[in-house]
Design a protein around this motif. Structure first.
Motif, mmCIF file in Angstrom:
data_model
loop_
_atom_site.group_PDB
_atom_site.id
_atom_site.type_symbol
_atom_site.label_atom_id
_atom_site.label_comp_id
_atom_site.label_asym_id
_atom_site.label_seq_id
_atom_site.Cartn_x
_atom_site.Cartn_y
_atom_site.Cartn_z
ATOM 1 N N ASP A 92 -0.807 2.996 9.229
ATOM 2 C CA ASP A 92 -1.091 4.066 10.175
ATOM 3 C C ASP A 92 -1.427 5.348 9.440
ATOM 4 N N ILE A 93 -2.003 6.284 10.191
ATOM 5 C CA ILE A 93 -2.345 7.617 9.691
ATOM 6 C C ILE A 93 -1.711 8.613 10.638
ATOM 7 N N GLN A 94 -0.866 9.491 10.101
ATOM 8 C CA GLN A 94 -0.089 10.397 10.938
ATOM 9 C C GLN A 94 -0.200 11.825 10.415
ATOM 10 N N LEU A 109 0.868 -1.171 0.000
ATOM 11 C CA LEU A 109 0.000 0.000 0.000
ATOM 12 C C LEU A 109 0.903 1.218 0.000
ATOM 13 N N LEU A 110 0.873 1.981 -1.071
ATOM 14 C CA LEU A 110 1.755 3.128 -1.180
ATOM 15 C C LEU A 110 1.350 4.201 -0.182
ATOM 16 N N ALA A 111 2.333 4.827 0.423
ATOM 17 C CA ALA A 111 2.069 5.944 1.328
ATOM 18 C C ALA A 111 1.657 7.157 0.509
ATOM 19 N N GLU A 112 0.705 7.900 1.015
ATOM 20 C CA GLU A 112 0.218 9.070 0.321
ATOM 21 C C GLU A 112 -0.271 10.098 1.327
ATOM 22 N N VAL A 113 -0.358 11.342 0.886
ATOM 23 C CA VAL A 113 -0.905 12.416 1.703
ATOM 24 C C VAL A 113 -2.292 12.730 1.167
ATOM 25 N N ARG A 114 -3.283 12.648 2.056
ATOM 26 C CA ARG A 114 -4.665 12.843 1.620
ATOM 27 C C ARG A 114 -5.497 13.364 2.784
ATOM 28 N N PRO A 115 -6.667 13.955 2.493
ATOM 29 C CA PRO A 115 -7.538 14.430 3.577
ATOM 30 C C PRO A 115 -8.111 13.253 4.362
ATOM 31 N N ARG A 173 -0.555 11.796 6.438
ATOM 32 C CA ARG A 173 0.174 10.728 5.753
ATOM 33 C C ARG A 173 -0.538 9.414 6.038
ATOM 34 N N VAL A 174 -0.922 8.747 4.976
ATOM 35 C CA VAL A 174 -1.663 7.499 5.078
ATOM 36 C C VAL A 174 -0.876 6.401 4.377
ATOM 37 N N VAL A 202 -10.488 6.533 12.197
ATOM 38 C CA VAL A 202 -10.303 7.456 11.078
ATOM 39 C C VAL A 202 -11.383 7.240 10.027
ATOM 40 N N PHE A 203 -11.670 8.317 9.303
ATOM 41 C CA PHE A 203 -12.572 8.277 8.156
ATOM 42 C C PHE A 203 -11.877 8.935 6.974
#
Length: 208
Positions: free
Chosen positions: A176-178, A57-63, A163-164, A119-120
């Protein structure tokens, strides 16, 4: 055995180096795991993505909307030696969160507090993720009568870019979500009163 060391007092010792290096072992090879074995341990949406796109699962920045829920009555006057009541409450939380297509990331139980991290928008994005988070918070603070825990739940929620994704070695990854908004959600939770829901101004704007 410790090498150079300095006695600070009778309880604390400052270690400078080791005289012997500990023996280390590489990660053992791991065979493929069947879906039926790992699905109960991960989010259904993460499992779907893994099965559709390989083993990463690629790390990405998202809302993302982060929510922490403080629990006051875990390990209180009741006997939780078998964990039955706690397990019943967590199953209730999972049902609520899953129906709204969010994810329960962690349960923390300790002497510094008991909390849920939810998280949502991380694994599945919706235009109304803030509303989903608030709806979940309202349901989690009022569990059914037959469930003993969660009566004084204190949710706190914030939203923003985070960061997801996964981190760690290929043999042992964690999801994780940071981000700063995660920290803010945690602080909002700690400042909420029993039964109160505290949200950031961004969440409030999206749900008003």
């Amino acid at each position: 055995p410790a090498g150079e060391k300095e006695f600070i007092d009778e309880r604390l010792i400052l270690i400078d180096r080791l005289t012997e290096e500990p023996e280390s072992q590489p990660w053992p090879p791991h065979p493929p795991v069947q879906a039926a074995r790992y699905r109960p341990w991960v989010s259904p949406r993460i499992a779907d993505r893994l099965e559709a796109g390989g083993d990463t699962l690629l790390a990405e920045v998202r809302p993302v909307v982060a929510m922490f829920v403080q629990l006051e009555d875990v390990f209180g006057d009741s006997d939780f030696s078998d964990g039955a009541e706690l397990n019943e409450y967590i199953a209730f939380v999972q049902r609520i969160v899953s129906e709204l297509e969010g994810d329960l990331i962690t349960l923390t139980v300790g002497d510094k507090g008991n909390s849920l991290y939810i998280v949502f928008g991380a694994t599945t994005a919706h235009e109304d993720d803030e509303q989903r988070a608030v709806r979940a918070a309202m349901q989690l603070r009022s569990p059914p009568r037959e469930i003993a825990l969660g009566r004084n739940a204190r949710p706190g929620s914030s939203t923003g870019e985070m960061r997801v994704g996964t981190y760690g070695d290929a043999a042992r990854r964690a999801y994780d979500i940071q981000g700063l908004e995660v920290n803010l959600a945690n602080r909002l939770m700690t400042n909420a009163g029993p039964g109160e829901i505290l949200v950031s101004d961004h969440v409030a704007q999206r749900v008003s």
